[in-house]
Scaffold this motif. Structure first.
Motif, PDB file in Angstrom:
ATOM      1  N   PHE A  65      32.751  53.642 115.943  1.00 12.88           N
ATOM      2  CA  PHE A  65      33.419  52.360 116.158  1.00 12.88           C
ATOM      3  C   PHE A  65      32.483  51.472 116.964  1.00 12.88           C
ATOM      4  CE2 PHE A  65      36.741  55.448 115.637  1.00 12.88           C
ATOM      5  CZ  PHE A  65      37.693  54.793 114.873  1.00 12.88           C
ATOM      6  N   HIS A  66      32.453  50.184 116.630  1.00 12.41           N
ATOM      7  CA  HIS A  66      31.625  49.218 117.357  1.00 12.41           C
ATOM      8  C   HIS A  66      32.443  47.952 117.564  1.00 12.41           C
ATOM      9  CE1 HIS A  66      28.287  46.682 118.521  1.00 12.41           C
ATOM     10  NE2 HIS A  66      27.529  47.764 118.587  1.00 12.41           N
ATOM     11  N   ASN A  67      32.396  47.405 118.765  1.00  7.33           N
ATOM     12  CA  ASN A  67      33.245  46.238 119.034  1.00  7.33           C
ATOM     13  C   ASN A  67      32.622  44.904 118.643  1.00  7.33           C
ATOM     14  OD1 ASN A  67      31.480  45.714 121.148  1.00  7.33           O
ATOM     15  ND2 ASN A  67      32.915  46.290 122.754  1.00  7.33           N
ATOM     16  N   LYS A  68      31.520  44.937 117.929  1.00  8.77           N
ATOM     17  CA  LYS A  68      30.925  43.698 117.413  1.00  8.77           C
ATOM     18  C   LYS A  68      31.017  43.602 115.888  1.00  8.77           C
ATOM     19  CE  LYS A  68      29.477  42.302 121.446  1.00  8.77           C
ATOM     20  NZ  LYS A  68      30.289  41.374 122.186  1.00  8.77           N
ATOM     21  N   TYR A  69      31.310  44.728 115.234  1.00 10.09           N
ATOM     22  CA  TYR A  69      31.376  44.740 113.774  1.00 10.09           C
ATOM     23  C   TYR A  69      32.808  44.895 113.311  1.00 10.09           C
ATOM     24  CZ  TYR A  69      26.361  45.242 114.011  1.00 10.09           C
ATOM     25  OH  TYR A  69      25.043  45.038 114.280  1.00 10.09           O
ATOM     26  N   TRP A  70      33.103  44.353 112.147  1.00 14.94           N
ATOM     27  CA  TRP A  70      34.442  44.395 111.556  1.00 14.94           C
ATOM     28  C   TRP A  70      34.547  45.550 110.572  1.00 14.94           C
ATOM     29  CZ3 TRP A  70      38.669  40.913 112.238  1.00 14.94           C
ATOM     30  CH2 TRP A  70      38.455  39.977 113.263  1.00 14.94           C
ATOM     31  N   PHE A  71      34.117  46.723 110.992  1.00 17.36           N
ATOM     32  CA  PHE A  71      34.281  47.949 110.216  1.00 17.36           C
ATOM     33  C   PHE A  71      34.145  49.137 111.150  1.00 17.36           C
ATOM     34  CE2 PHE A  71      29.833  46.533 109.512  1.00 17.36           C
ATOM     35  CZ  PHE A  71      29.129  47.584 110.068  1.00 17.36           C
ATOM     36  N   ASN A  72      34.672  50.265 110.700  1.00 12.81           N
ATOM     37  CA  ASN A  72      34.413  51.534 111.373  1.00 12.81           C
ATOM     38  C   ASN A  72      34.062  52.549 110.303  1.00 12.81           C
ATOM     39  OD1 ASN A  72      37.066  52.880 110.658  1.00 12.81           O
ATOM     40  ND2 ASN A  72      37.865  51.242 111.959  1.00 12.81           N
ATOM     41  N   ILE A  73      33.410  53.630 110.720  1.00 11.72           N
ATOM     42  CA  ILE A  73      32.806  54.556 109.770  1.00 11.72           C
ATOM     43  C   ILE A  73      33.243  55.982 110.094  1.00 11.72           C
ATOM     44  CG2 ILE A  73      30.610  55.461 108.881  1.00 11.72           C
ATOM     45  CD1 ILE A  73      29.410  52.679 109.851  1.00 11.72           C
ATOM     46  N   ILE A  74      33.652  56.697 109.071  1.00 11.15           N
ATOM     47  CA  ILE A  74      34.031  58.099 109.193  1.00 11.15           C
ATOM     48  C   ILE A  74      33.094  58.892 108.287  1.00 11.15           C
ATOM     49  CG2 ILE A  74      35.888  59.792 108.888  1.00 11.15           C
ATOM     50  CD1 ILE A  74      37.782  57.201 108.994  1.00 11.15           C
ATOM     51  N   ALA A  75      32.286  59.768 108.871  1.00 12.35           N
ATOM     52  CA  ALA A  75      31.356  60.605 108.112  1.00 12.35           C
ATOM     53  C   ALA A  75      31.960  61.999 108.007  1.00 12.35           C
ATOM     54  CB  ALA A  75      29.996  60.654 108.806  1.00 12.35           C
ATOM     55  N   MET A  76      32.483  62.329 106.830  1.00 12.12           N
ATOM     56  CA  MET A  76      33.173  63.606 106.618  1.00 12.12           C
ATOM     57  C   MET A  76      32.163  64.662 106.178  1.00 12.12           C
ATOM     58  SD  MET A  76      36.450  61.919 104.728  1.00 12.12           S
ATOM     59  CE  MET A  76      35.375  60.854 103.774  1.00 12.12           C
ATOM     60  N   ILE A  77      32.139  65.751 106.918  1.00 12.10           N
ATOM     61  CA  ILE A  77      31.169  66.816 106.670  1.00 12.10           C
ATOM     62  C   ILE A  77      31.809  67.843 105.741  1.00 12.10           C
ATOM     63  CG2 ILE A  77      29.749  68.588 107.752  1.00 12.10           C
ATOM     64  CD1 ILE A  77      30.022  66.753 110.357  1.00 12.10           C
ATOM     65  N   ARG A  78      31.333  67.854 104.502  1.00 13.12           N
ATOM     66  CA  ARG A  78      31.899  68.719 103.472  1.00 13.12           C
ATOM     67  C   ARG A  78      30.817  69.640 102.910  1.00 13.12           C
ATOM     68  NH1 ARG A  78      35.308  63.825 100.662  1.00 13.12           N
ATOM     69  NH2 ARG A  78      37.068  63.947 102.095  1.00 13.12           N
ATOM     70  N   GLU A  79      31.257  70.692 102.229  1.00 17.39           N
ATOM     71  CA  GLU A  79      30.300  71.643 101.647  1.00 17.39           C
ATOM     72  C   GLU A  79      29.315  70.965 100.707  1.00 17.39           C
ATOM     73  OE1 GLU A  79      31.655  75.294  99.927  1.00 17.39           O
ATOM     74  OE2 GLU A  79      33.057  75.637 101.587  1.00 17.39           O
ATOM     75  N   GLU A  80      29.802  70.000  99.912  1.00 21.70           N
ATOM     76  CA  GLU A  80      28.931  69.342  98.928  1.00 21.70           C
ATOM     77  C   GLU A  80      28.066  68.247  99.537  1.00 21.70           C
ATOM     78  OE1 GLU A  80      33.004  67.339  98.722  1.00 21.70           O
ATOM     79  OE2 GLU A  80      32.300  69.391  98.838  1.00 21.70           O
ATOM     80  N   GLY A  81      28.211  68.007 100.830  1.00 23.22           N
ATOM     81  CA  GLY A  81      27.419  66.991 101.523  1.00 23.22           C
ATOM     82  C   GLY A  81      28.309  66.053 102.322  1.00 23.22           C
ATOM     83  N   ILE A  82      27.718  65.032 102.868  1.00 25.01           N
ATOM     84  CA  ILE A  82      28.442  64.082 103.706  1.00 25.01           C
ATOM     85  C   ILE A  82      29.024  62.968 102.841  1.00 25.01           C
ATOM     86  CG2 ILE A  82      28.243  62.419 105.601  1.00 25.01           C
ATOM     87  CD1 ILE A  82      25.862  64.212 106.588  1.00 25.01           C
ATOM     88  N   SER A  83      30.314  62.741 103.001  1.00 21.78           N
ATOM     89  CA  SER A  83      30.997  61.610 102.374  1.00 21.78           C
ATOM     90  C   SER A  83      31.388  60.656 103.487  1.00 21.78           C
ATOM     91  CB  SER A  83      32.272  62.059 101.658  1.00 21.78           C
ATOM     92  OG  SER A  83      31.977  62.831 100.541  1.00 21.78           O
ATOM     93  N   TYR A  84      31.335  59.372 103.191  1.00 20.89           N
ATOM     94  CA  TYR A  84      31.702  58.362 104.186  1.00 20.89           C
ATOM     95  C   TYR A  84      32.912  57.582 103.722  1.00 20.89           C
ATOM     96  CZ  TYR A  84      27.020  59.074 106.111  1.00 20.89           C
ATOM     97  OH  TYR A  84      25.888  59.611 106.650  1.00 20.89           O
ATOM     98  N   TYR A  85      33.784  57.307 104.663  1.00 19.44           N
ATOM     99  CA  TYR A  85      34.912  56.423 104.407  1.00 19.44           C
ATOM    100  C   TYR A  85      34.811  55.327 105.460  1.00 19.44           C
ATOM    101  CZ  TYR A  85      39.369  55.110 102.467  1.00 19.44           C
ATOM    102  OH  TYR A  85      40.358  54.437 101.803  1.00 19.44           O
ATOM    103  N   CYS A  86      34.653  54.104 105.004  1.00 21.28           N
ATOM    104  CA  CYS A  86      34.430  52.980 105.900  1.00 21.28           C
ATOM    105  C   CYS A  86      35.585  52.001 105.774  1.00 21.28           C
ATOM    106  CB  CYS A  86      33.125  52.276 105.535  1.00 21.28           C
ATOM    107  SG  CYS A  86      31.728  53.413 105.325  1.00 21.28           S
ATOM    108  N   ASN A  87      36.249  51.753 106.885  1.00 21.82           N
ATOM    109  CA  ASN A  87      37.377  50.828 106.924  1.00 21.82           C
ATOM    110  C   ASN A  87      36.899  49.445 107.335  1.00 21.82           C
ATOM    111  OD1 ASN A  87      39.700  52.773 106.684  1.00 21.82           O
ATOM    112  ND2 ASN A  87      38.705  53.612 108.490  1.00 21.82           N
TER     113      ASN A  87
END
Length: 177
Positions: A65-87
């Protein structure tokens, strides 16, 4: 408000533009806070939806989370690799109760192979009209989609493969203390 410190657990609360609570994550472990950013980990974290439904996250995820940007980032650690979900969301605030932000519907998902997909465009358009998002807010959110895509394309910050590894390793050390 005193910032949470490394090893603290916080609640994250997501709201909608109309002020209604959307979703809450309990017990996110804080890994780092600065004046502008917070990095944490959700690992089998209890999530409560606005309708009272509850579920637990399936895999560990590094959150940014960053208080200057209008998004947040979730980096999900999965067996097949990292997936990101960005709100696409308002910059966060932290108070005595929780880290809080307003969720603006649009999301960017990044798959382990790097493929990107913009999600929930229809939901955004409906809420833009029904909740009266201003033209200025619409502009800000669309500009932040561009910033986010640039970060993804250039593997900046949380999109750097080493970033997730470093912060997840830090979490494992703290968890096992």
């Amino acid at each position: 408000m005193k910032l949470p410190k490394e090893g603290d657990f916080i609640t994250i609360q997501s709201y909608k533009h109309n002020g209604h609570l959307h979703r809450a994550w309990r017990d996110t472990m804080v890994l780092k806070t600065t004046e502008h950013a917070l990095i944490g980990v959700n690992d089998h974290t209890l999530v409560t939806e606005n309708d009272g439904r509850r579920w637990v996250t399936r895999e560990p995820a590094v959150v940014y989370f960053h208080n200057k940007y209008w998004f947040n980032i979730i980096a999900m650690i999965r067996e097949e690799g990292i997936s990101y979900y960005c709100n696409l969301a308002s910059p966060h605030i932290i108070d005595e109760e929780a880290l809080k932000y307003i969720d603006y519907d649009l999301d960017v998902k990044v798959f382990p192979d790097g493929y990107k997909r913009l999600l929930d465009i229809e939901e955004y358009e409906i809420h833009r009209r029904t909740m009266n998002y201003s033209a200025e807010l619409d502009y800000i959110l669309k500009e932040n989609v561009k910033i986010l895509v640039d970060w993804i394309n250039h593997q900046k910050g949380p999109f750097s493969p080493s970033y997730v590894k470093i912060w997840y390793q830090r979490y494992l050390k703290l968890k096992n203390r």
